[in-house]
Design a protein around this motif. Structure first.
Motif, mmCIF file in Angstrom:
data_model
loop_
_atom_site.group_PDB
_atom_site.id
_atom_site.type_symbol
_atom_site.label_atom_id
_atom_site.label_comp_id
_atom_site.label_asym_id
_atom_site.label_seq_id
_atom_site.Cartn_x
_atom_site.Cartn_y
_atom_site.Cartn_z
ATOM 1 N N ALA A 253 -0.991 52.420 14.879
ATOM 2 C CA ALA A 253 -1.045 51.687 13.615
ATOM 3 C C ALA A 253 -0.361 52.524 12.534
ATOM 4 O O ALA A 253 -0.012 53.687 12.747
ATOM 5 C CB ALA A 253 -2.496 51.411 13.245
ATOM 6 N N ALA A 254 -0.201 51.933 11.381
ATOM 7 C CA ALA A 254 0.379 52.652 10.244
ATOM 8 C C ALA A 254 -0.483 53.872 9.924
ATOM 9 O O ALA A 254 -1.710 53.842 10.063
ATOM 10 C CB ALA A 254 0.458 51.729 9.034
ATOM 11 N N CYS B 58 -9.434 51.592 18.035
ATOM 12 C CA CYS B 58 -8.139 50.940 18.293
ATOM 13 C C CYS B 58 -8.315 49.440 18.075
ATOM 14 O O CYS B 58 -9.220 48.833 18.652
ATOM 15 C CB CYS B 58 -7.693 51.179 19.734
ATOM 16 N N ALA B 59 -7.459 48.863 17.267
ATOM 17 C CA ALA B 59 -7.566 47.442 16.922
ATOM 18 C C ALA B 59 -7.632 46.570 18.173
ATOM 19 O O ALA B 59 -6.777 46.661 19.055
ATOM 20 C CB ALA B 59 -6.388 47.017 16.054
ATOM 21 N N PRO C 180 4.737 47.575 18.240
ATOM 22 C CA PRO C 180 3.540 46.879 18.721
ATOM 23 C C PRO C 180 3.000 47.512 20.012
ATOM 24 O O PRO C 180 3.763 47.876 20.896
ATOM 25 C CB PRO C 180 4.043 45.453 18.970
ATOM 26 N N ARG D 164 5.353 53.371 15.853
ATOM 27 C CA ARG D 164 4.628 52.269 15.212
ATOM 28 C C ARG D 164 4.949 50.895 15.805
ATOM 29 O O ARG D 164 4.531 49.886 15.275
ATOM 30 C CB ARG D 164 4.924 52.234 13.713
ATOM 31 N N GLY E 246 -3.006 56.530 12.703
ATOM 32 C CA GLY E 246 -3.532 55.255 12.241
ATOM 33 C C GLY E 246 -5.034 55.104 12.307
ATOM 34 O O GLY E 246 -5.555 54.004 12.084
ATOM 35 N N ARG E 247 -5.737 56.180 12.595
ATOM 36 C CA ARG E 247 -7.195 56.094 12.652
ATOM 37 C C ARG E 247 -7.795 56.429 11.295
ATOM 38 O O ARG E 247 -7.393 57.379 10.641
ATOM 39 C CB ARG E 247 -7.778 57.089 13.665
#
Length: 188
Positions: A165-166, A33-34, A161, A159, A185-186
Motif C-alpha cells: 500500500a502507499a 494487509c487490506a 496492485p 506499489r 503501508g502499515r
C-alpha cells in the motif's frame, strides 16, 4: 552459509515463533494487509517456504501453495524442515531460480531469491503478530534488511496492485521497525 540464508532462516523462525503464540481464532481475524485475514497471512508465508523449497530443488516454482489445515504449526514446521534441508546442499544457493517473479524480473540465483523472500516474510511476521495479538517486536537486523530490500525496488513496482500500500508517514521519533512498516503501508 550466506548472509541471505542466515536472514531467511531467522525470518522463518520469527514467523514460527508468532505461530507458537497464536490462538486458533487468530486465523479468522482481520489482518493489517487490506482484505486479508490471519489465514491469508499464514498461507502467504507458507507459500513463501514452498516457493523457496521448489526453486532450490528444481529451479522452478511450486505446482501448488499450502493451505491452512487443522495443524498450522505442525504443517509449518514440516515445510520449514523440508525447505531448510533443500537449502543445505553445496552450490544450491548459486543455482538459478527461473523467473520466480515473472519474465519482467528474470532469473536470479537462489541466494538472491532467499534474500528477497526474507524481506517478504518479515512484515508478514508483524502482520501475523498483530492479528494474533502477540508480541510484535521484530529482529533489528531483519528490519534493516527488509527496508533496504524493499527500498531498492522502483516505487511503481513496490506499489503495484497486490504488492504494498502507499507509504504511511511515520510519527516523529518512530523507531526503525515502525519506519519500515510505515514504508510498506502499515499503520502501526
Amino acid at each position: 552459509m550466506s548472509t541471505n540464508l542466515r536472514l531467511y532462516t531467522s525470518a522463518v523462525y520469527a514467523f514460527e515463533h508468532v505461530l507458537k503464540m497464536a490462538k486458533p481464532s487468530a486465523f479468522s481475524r482481520k489482518a493489517p494487509c487490506a482484505g486479508w485475514t490471519g489465514k491469508d497471512v499464514y498461507e502467504h508465508a507458507a507459500g513463501n517456504l514452498a516457493m523457496i523449497k521448489s526453486f532450490a530443488a528444481t529451479g522452478k516454482g511450486p505446482k501448488s501453495t499450502p493451505k491452512l489445515g487443522a495443524d498450522p504449526l505442525g504443517a509449518w514446521i514440516k515445510l520449514r524442515d523440508q525447505t531448510l534441508q533443500v537449502l543445505d546442499h553445496a552450490h544450491v544457493l548459486e543455482s538459478i531460480a527461473h523467473d520466480p517473479f515473472g519474465p519482467g524480473f528474470g532469473p536470479m540465483t537462489v541466494d538472491t531469491l532467499v534474500g528477497f523472500m526474507a524481506a517478504d516474510l518479515v512484515p508478514h511476521t508483524w502482520d501475523m503478530a498483530r492479528t494474533a495479538k502477540v508480541d510484535e517486536r521484530l529482529d533489528s537486523a531483519l528490519v534493516k534488511h527488509t527496508l533496504a530490500t524493499w527500498k531498492a525496488l522502483p516505487d511503481d513496482v513496490l506499489r503495484m496492485p497486490g504488492m504494498m500500500a502507499a507509504a504511511v508517514k511515520p510519527v516523529p521519533g518512530a523507531d526503525a521497525q515502525t519506519k519500515m512498516l510505515n514504508f510498506l503501508g502499515r499503520t502501526v
